[in-house]
Write an enzyme that holds these catalytic residues in place. Structure first.
Site, short mmCIF file in Angstrom:
data_model
loop_
_atom_site.label_atom_id
_atom_site.label_comp_id
_atom_site.label_asym_id
_atom_site.label_seq_id
_atom_site.Cartn_x
_atom_site.Cartn_y
_atom_site.Cartn_z
N GLY A 113 0.83 -1.19 0.00
CA GLY A 113 0.00 0.00 0.00
C GLY A 113 0.87 1.24 0.00
CB CYS A 114 0.31 4.64 -1.34
SG CYS A 114 -1.36 4.94 -0.74
#
Length: 308
Positions: A113-114
């Protein structure tokens, strides 16, 4: 050798940016489906099994469905969804932490995930080296450009010019928390407070540390040195200096790139510190990371096609 690539979900923001990074590269040829066949199960199954590498840019359930459609032992998968980030048998696609060799050998890679990329890049090396405790109730504040929220959120921000800040996941159940906890080896889930700002891209992830209250915590200088040593030689991760201005900025005009910059800030007496990561949520936080992992898995220069 030319590798056949199928991006399932190529019409979304992440898929489009991956295709841009692969454009013109002779090492890869893209398998594409026109609009009429893009959601046809038989056409997708054929493409999934014809590809050497599949990149999934889909909602979680659709990503699981796509993996189940692959009925050969040859096609390798990079999943940009949340579906497999803590799943057994999947290698976590943050090679600077998980190990380049593991990514290179993997059949199944889960793209981070970012927000998780910044959090894990900061905390995992420090916890694993014993410089920060694994049993501390960590708090993470983060802001991101709105492009990470998909087409609906992009449209909302671009049509409603009055939104200045959007806090969300107020029920404290953000989908990135499990990977943040597991990949850092934490005994407690972090308290994660994300927000979106009126910028298309860019991201800051921050972990405040009350060092004076943390038994066994290292000094800020020791943590900075440890991070510098861990990422020494990395072409994508760098350790930033404290800006002379005393400000850490995101700019609306930023074009974005595929780098990740880590910072360690502290007060004069060393009783408090702030770990911070700056990255492009569509770069090292999504599409750039997918292409980096693809390069590694294909035995190529990991920076090929990236924006540095």
């Amino acid at each position: 050798m030319t590798h056949k690539i199928f991006i399932d979900g190529a019409a979304g923001t992440t898929g489009l940016e991956i295709a841009e990074r692969l454009a013109g590269r002779s090492e890869f040829s893209l398998i594409t489906l026109d609009e009429a066949r893009r959601k046809d199960a038989a056409a997708r199954r054929e493409a999934l099994n014809a590809a050497d590498f599949v990149i999934l840019c889909l909602p979680d359930d659709a990503a699981r469905e796509a993996v189940a459609m692959i009925d050969n032992d040859r096609t390798r998968v990079i999943d940009a969804s949340t579906a497999h980030r803590v799943a057994p048998g999947w290698v976590y696609g943050l090679p600077e932490v998980s190990g380049h060799d593991k990514v290179a050998a993997a059949m199944r890679v889960s793209n981070p995930g970012c927000y998780s990329t910044g959090f894990i890049a900061l905390l995992a090396p420090l916890v694993s080296q014993g410089l920060l405790p694994a049993d501390w109730p960590y708090i993470c504040h983060a802001v991101s450009g709105y492009s990470g929220g998909g087409k609906a959120l992009i449209e909302r921000f671009e049509t409603d010019g009055d939104i200045a800040w959007r806090g969300y996941a107020l029920g404290l159940g953000h989908k990135h928390v499990p990977e943040m906890q597991e990949r850092c080896g934490l005994s407690l889930p972090p308290l994660f407070a994300p927000a979106v700002i009126p910028a298309h891209r860019g991201m800051i992830v921050e972990i405040p540390l009350p060092l004076a209250a943390m038994t066994g915590a290292a000094t800020a200088d020791a943590m900075r040195s440890a991070l510098a040593a861990h990422y020494e030689g990395s072409p994508l991760v760098e350790i930033g200096e404290t800006p002379d201005s005393g400000e850490l900025l995101l700019r609306v005009s930023d074009a974005g790139d595929d780098r990740l910059t880590l910072f360690v800030f502290a007060n004069a007496d060393g009783s408090q510190a702030r770990l911070a990561a700056r990255l492009d949520n569509l770069g090292k936080g999504a599409s750039g990371a997918c292409v980096q992992n693809l390069n590694i898995m294909a035995g190529l220069d990991e920076t090929a096609g990236l924006r540095l």
